[in-house]
Enzyme design. Structure first.
Site, mmCIF file in Angstrom:
data_model
loop_
_atom_site.group_PDB
_atom_site.id
_atom_site.type_symbol
_atom_site.label_atom_id
_atom_site.label_comp_id
_atom_site.label_asym_id
_atom_site.label_seq_id
_atom_site.Cartn_x
_atom_site.Cartn_y
_atom_site.Cartn_z
ATOM 1 N N ARG A 181 0.839 -1.196 0.000
ATOM 2 C CA ARG A 181 0.000 0.000 0.000
ATOM 3 C C ARG A 181 0.878 1.252 0.000
ATOM 4 N NH1 ARG A 181 -4.667 2.430 3.914
ATOM 5 N NH2 ARG A 181 -4.722 4.401 2.811
ATOM 6 N N ASP A 227 -6.612 -1.527 2.026
ATOM 7 C CA ASP A 227 -6.802 -0.734 3.232
ATOM 8 C C ASP A 227 -7.402 -1.695 4.249
ATOM 9 O OD1 ASP A 227 -6.959 1.500 4.904
ATOM 10 O OD2 ASP A 227 -8.910 2.117 4.129
ATOM 11 N N ARG A 276 -5.479 2.550 -3.566
ATOM 12 C CA ARG A 276 -4.689 1.669 -2.701
ATOM 13 C C ARG A 276 -4.863 0.221 -3.100
ATOM 14 N NH1 ARG A 276 -8.621 3.887 1.693
ATOM 15 N NH2 ARG A 276 -8.189 5.571 0.294
ATOM 16 N N ASP A 328 -8.798 -1.549 8.009
ATOM 17 C CA ASP A 328 -9.171 -0.666 9.112
ATOM 18 C C ASP A 328 -9.821 -1.433 10.244
ATOM 19 O OD1 ASP A 328 -8.360 1.728 7.887
ATOM 20 O OD2 ASP A 328 -10.275 1.944 6.843
#
Length: 168
Positions: free
Chosen positions: A83, A95, A92, A97
């Site tokens: 990334r 990701d 990207r 999260d």
């Protein structure tokens, strides 16, 4: 062991393979078990809109890792999948999260739980609802949060990325 939810997003390269690789790496987190995978949604970019559409999904985990240990593992996945952080909310490969971590509310410089802006993002809320229809975030039911947002740009991409997740 506590329950945590992760959000995955990708819009660079082979998006399905990026998700597959990320999940494979997440399955190897220490003291962690992947319990459920959401459906996969194709979504229009949010924030910075001059980029390709994303594939988004969520995972439910059971983990003994602390929030910061989990964050370090998530960042290691992003690094492994190369990334690049050039533009905020930009393109990207992956990701990863932390969306929710049990009932923890945390607001630190490098980690906020629940994830900031989670209530505004149907590309996160809709796959989260796949995992738990009774989920509440900041004392609001997930359906209420979804209904408060514009649903445009979030469409079902695939029921599942794997025919049999247990054999992945």
């Amino acid at each position: 062991m506590i329950n945590s939810y992760l959000g995955l997003g990708t819009n660079v390269g082979d998006r399905k393979d990026n998700l597959r690789q990320a999940i494979s790496l997440i399955k190897d987190f220490p003291q962690t078990k992947v319990l459920l995978l959401s459906k996969i949604y194709e979504t229009e970019p949010w924030g910075y809109t001059e980029q390709d559409n994303f594939l988004n999904m969520c995972l439910k985990l059971e983990t003994a890792l602390s929030p910061y240990q989990l964050l370090a593992e998530c960042q290691a996945v992003e690094k492994e999948l190369k990334r690049k952080r050039k533009v905020r909310w930009g393109p990207r490969t992956i990701d990863v999260d932390i969306l929710l971590y049990d009932n923890v509310n945390l607001s630190e410089e490098d980690l906020t739980i629940p994830h900031p802006r989670i209530a505004e993002r149907n590309f996160v809320l809709i796959p989260l609802r796949d995992l738990d229809k009774k989920l509440t975030i900041s004392n609001k039911k997930i359906d209420e949060l979804i209904n408060n947002n514009v649903n445009a740009g979030v469409k079902l991409y695939r029921e599942s990325i794997f025919e049999d997740f247990t054999n992945m």
